[in-house]
Scaffold this motif. Structure first.
Motif, mmCIF file in Angstrom:
data_model
loop_
_atom_site.group_PDB
_atom_site.id
_atom_site.type_symbol
_atom_site.label_atom_id
_atom_site.label_comp_id
_atom_site.label_asym_id
_atom_site.label_seq_id
_atom_site.Cartn_x
_atom_site.Cartn_y
_atom_site.Cartn_z
ATOM 1 N N MET A 1 -24.773 -20.120 -24.309
ATOM 2 C CA MET A 1 -25.185 -19.948 -22.805
ATOM 3 C C MET A 1 -26.386 -20.841 -22.576
ATOM 4 S SD MET A 1 -26.247 -16.783 -20.625
ATOM 5 C CE MET A 1 -27.783 -16.344 -21.170
ATOM 6 N N ARG A 2 -26.407 -21.547 -21.629
ATOM 7 C CA ARG A 2 -27.662 -22.152 -21.334
ATOM 8 C C ARG A 2 -27.918 -22.391 -19.677
ATOM 9 N NH1 ARG A 2 -28.556 -28.416 -22.278
ATOM 10 N NH2 ARG A 2 -30.866 -28.404 -21.581
ATOM 11 N N ILE A 3 -29.077 -22.031 -19.173
ATOM 12 C CA ILE A 3 -29.434 -22.275 -18.079
ATOM 13 C C ILE A 3 -29.985 -23.651 -17.985
ATOM 14 C CG2 ILE A 3 -30.703 -21.419 -15.867
ATOM 15 C CD1 ILE A 3 -28.218 -19.632 -16.738
ATOM 16 N N CYS A 4 -29.377 -24.651 -16.966
ATOM 17 C CA CYS A 4 -30.100 -25.873 -16.650
ATOM 18 C C CYS A 4 -30.798 -25.890 -15.513
ATOM 19 C CB CYS A 4 -28.990 -26.804 -16.842
ATOM 20 S SG CYS A 4 -27.905 -27.063 -18.181
ATOM 21 N N ILE A 5 -31.946 -26.459 -15.503
ATOM 22 C CA ILE A 5 -32.723 -26.375 -14.331
ATOM 23 C C ILE A 5 -32.808 -28.040 -13.574
ATOM 24 C CG2 ILE A 5 -35.293 -26.371 -13.254
ATOM 25 C CD1 ILE A 5 -35.777 -24.478 -15.709
ATOM 26 N N THR A 6 -32.079 -28.052 -12.250
ATOM 27 C CA THR A 6 -32.001 -29.346 -11.823
ATOM 28 C C THR A 6 -32.897 -29.593 -10.610
ATOM 29 O OG1 THR A 6 -30.158 -28.302 -10.478
ATOM 30 C CG2 THR A 6 -29.200 -29.539 -12.539
ATOM 31 N N LEU A 7 -34.173 -29.132 -10.766
ATOM 32 C CA LEU A 7 -35.205 -29.160 -9.940
ATOM 33 C C LEU A 7 -35.681 -30.703 -9.526
ATOM 34 C CD1 LEU A 7 -37.276 -27.685 -7.966
ATOM 35 C CD2 LEU A 7 -38.556 -27.355 -10.130
ATOM 36 N N ASP A 8 -35.328 -31.293 -10.628
ATOM 37 C CA ASP A 8 -35.833 -32.818 -10.501
ATOM 38 C C ASP A 8 -34.879 -33.328 -9.163
ATOM 39 O OD1 ASP A 8 -33.842 -32.625 -12.454
ATOM 40 O OD2 ASP A 8 -34.742 -34.157 -13.489
ATOM 41 N N VAL A 9 -33.699 -33.012 -9.437
ATOM 42 C CA VAL A 9 -32.681 -33.723 -8.483
ATOM 43 C C VAL A 9 -32.911 -33.293 -7.173
ATOM 44 C CG1 VAL A 9 -30.203 -33.640 -8.128
ATOM 45 C CG2 VAL A 9 -30.877 -33.739 -10.464
ATOM 46 N N MET A 10 -33.040 -31.968 -7.060
ATOM 47 C CA MET A 10 -33.630 -31.376 -5.458
ATOM 48 C C MET A 10 -34.918 -32.098 -4.905
ATOM 49 S SD MET A 10 -32.267 -29.631 -3.011
ATOM 50 C CE MET A 10 -31.042 -28.930 -4.030
ATOM 51 N N LEU A 11 -35.856 -32.195 -5.666
ATOM 52 C CA LEU A 11 -37.036 -32.885 -5.268
ATOM 53 C C LEU A 11 -36.647 -34.303 -4.983
ATOM 54 C CD1 LEU A 11 -39.483 -31.843 -8.148
ATOM 55 C CD2 LEU A 11 -39.707 -31.329 -5.679
ATOM 56 N N ALA A 12 -36.027 -35.064 -5.586
ATOM 57 C CA ALA A 12 -35.388 -36.370 -5.257
ATOM 58 C C ALA A 12 -34.494 -36.455 -3.797
ATOM 59 C CB ALA A 12 -34.432 -37.173 -6.263
ATOM 60 N N ARG A 13 -33.771 -35.365 -3.890
ATOM 61 C CA ARG A 13 -32.859 -35.316 -2.530
ATOM 62 C C ARG A 13 -33.920 -35.056 -1.414
ATOM 63 N NH1 ARG A 13 -28.048 -31.544 -4.576
ATOM 64 N NH2 ARG A 13 -26.908 -33.427 -5.555
ATOM 65 N N ARG A 14 -34.924 -34.302 -1.431
ATOM 66 C CA ARG A 14 -35.603 -33.913 -0.384
ATOM 67 C C ARG A 14 -36.755 -34.895 -0.191
ATOM 68 N NH1 ARG A 14 -31.710 -30.872 0.683
ATOM 69 N NH2 ARG A 14 -31.687 -28.628 0.806
ATOM 70 N N LYS A 15 -36.905 -35.612 -1.182
ATOM 71 C CA LYS A 15 -38.214 -36.754 -1.193
ATOM 72 C C LYS A 15 -39.288 -36.241 -1.102
ATOM 73 C CE LYS A 15 -35.264 -40.287 0.946
ATOM 74 N NZ LYS A 15 -34.292 -40.662 2.077
ATOM 75 N N VAL A 16 -39.617 -35.062 -2.164
ATOM 76 C CA VAL A 16 -40.900 -34.265 -1.983
ATOM 77 C C VAL A 16 -41.201 -34.697 -3.676
ATOM 78 C CG1 VAL A 16 -41.380 -32.079 -2.215
ATOM 79 C CG2 VAL A 16 -39.785 -32.477 -0.601
ATOM 80 N N THR A 17 -42.690 -34.853 -3.509
ATOM 81 C CA THR A 17 -43.432 -34.909 -4.833
ATOM 82 C C THR A 17 -43.503 -33.683 -5.577
ATOM 83 O OG1 THR A 17 -45.439 -34.862 -4.024
ATOM 84 C CG2 THR A 17 -44.353 -36.822 -3.833
ATOM 85 N N SER A 18 -43.714 -33.659 -6.818
ATOM 86 C CA SER A 18 -43.965 -32.254 -7.704
ATOM 87 C C SER A 18 -45.321 -31.890 -7.456
ATOM 88 C CB SER A 18 -43.978 -32.891 -9.150
ATOM 89 O OG SER A 18 -42.732 -33.236 -9.640
ATOM 90 N N ARG A 19 -46.332 -32.912 -7.155
ATOM 91 C CA ARG A 19 -47.587 -32.379 -6.486
ATOM 92 C C ARG A 19 -47.365 -31.585 -5.286
ATOM 93 N NH1 ARG A 19 -51.523 -37.200 -6.456
ATOM 94 N NH2 ARG A 19 -51.697 -36.273 -8.550
ATOM 95 N N ASP A 20 -46.756 -31.802 -4.206
ATOM 96 C CA ASP A 20 -46.659 -31.094 -3.007
ATOM 97 C C ASP A 20 -45.980 -29.952 -3.286
ATOM 98 O OD1 ASP A 20 -47.648 -33.287 -1.552
ATOM 99 O OD2 ASP A 20 -46.084 -33.997 -0.950
ATOM 100 N N LEU A 21 -44.941 -29.899 -3.975
ATOM 101 C CA LEU A 21 -44.031 -28.452 -4.435
ATOM 102 C C LEU A 21 -45.100 -27.732 -4.990
ATOM 103 C CD1 LEU A 21 -41.971 -26.737 -4.417
ATOM 104 C CD2 LEU A 21 -41.176 -27.986 -6.550
ATOM 105 N N ALA A 22 -46.031 -28.030 -6.097
ATOM 106 C CA ALA A 22 -46.636 -27.346 -7.048
ATOM 107 C C ALA A 22 -47.887 -26.804 -6.288
ATOM 108 C CB ALA A 22 -47.484 -28.201 -7.988
ATOM 109 N N ARG A 23 -48.410 -27.565 -5.172
ATOM 110 C CA ARG A 23 -49.481 -27.160 -4.261
ATOM 111 C C ARG A 23 -48.878 -25.815 -3.361
ATOM 112 N NH1 ARG A 23 -50.729 -31.643 -1.369
ATOM 113 N NH2 ARG A 23 -51.828 -32.280 -3.262
#
Length: 74
Positions: A1-23
């Protein structure tokens, strides 16, 4: 069993930077990077809630279950 994280895909779809999300979430960019790469063992529901709030998505949009080859063979 493995849980995969596709957060990078969602960030790209929403055109959001990691910096903005982290903040918004209140975590460091380094911790967010570890989360995106799947190198964490867990995530707090409060953190997941803030991520989903900011990205306007559901937890299933950023988390995916993949069965192991052994699990599928059984």
């Amino acid at each position: 069993m493995r849980i995969c994280i596709t957060l990078d895909v969602m960030l790209a779809r929403r055109k959001v930077t990691s910096r903005d999300l982290a903040r918004h979430v209140g975590i460091t960019e380094q911790n967010l990077s570890l989360l995106k790469s799947g190198k964490v063992k867990g995530i707090r529901f409060a953190t997941l809630e803030k991520i989903c709030e900011f990205l306007e998505c559901q937890p299933g949009d950023i988390l995916r279950y993949e069965a192991d080859a052994q699990s599928q063979a059984a």
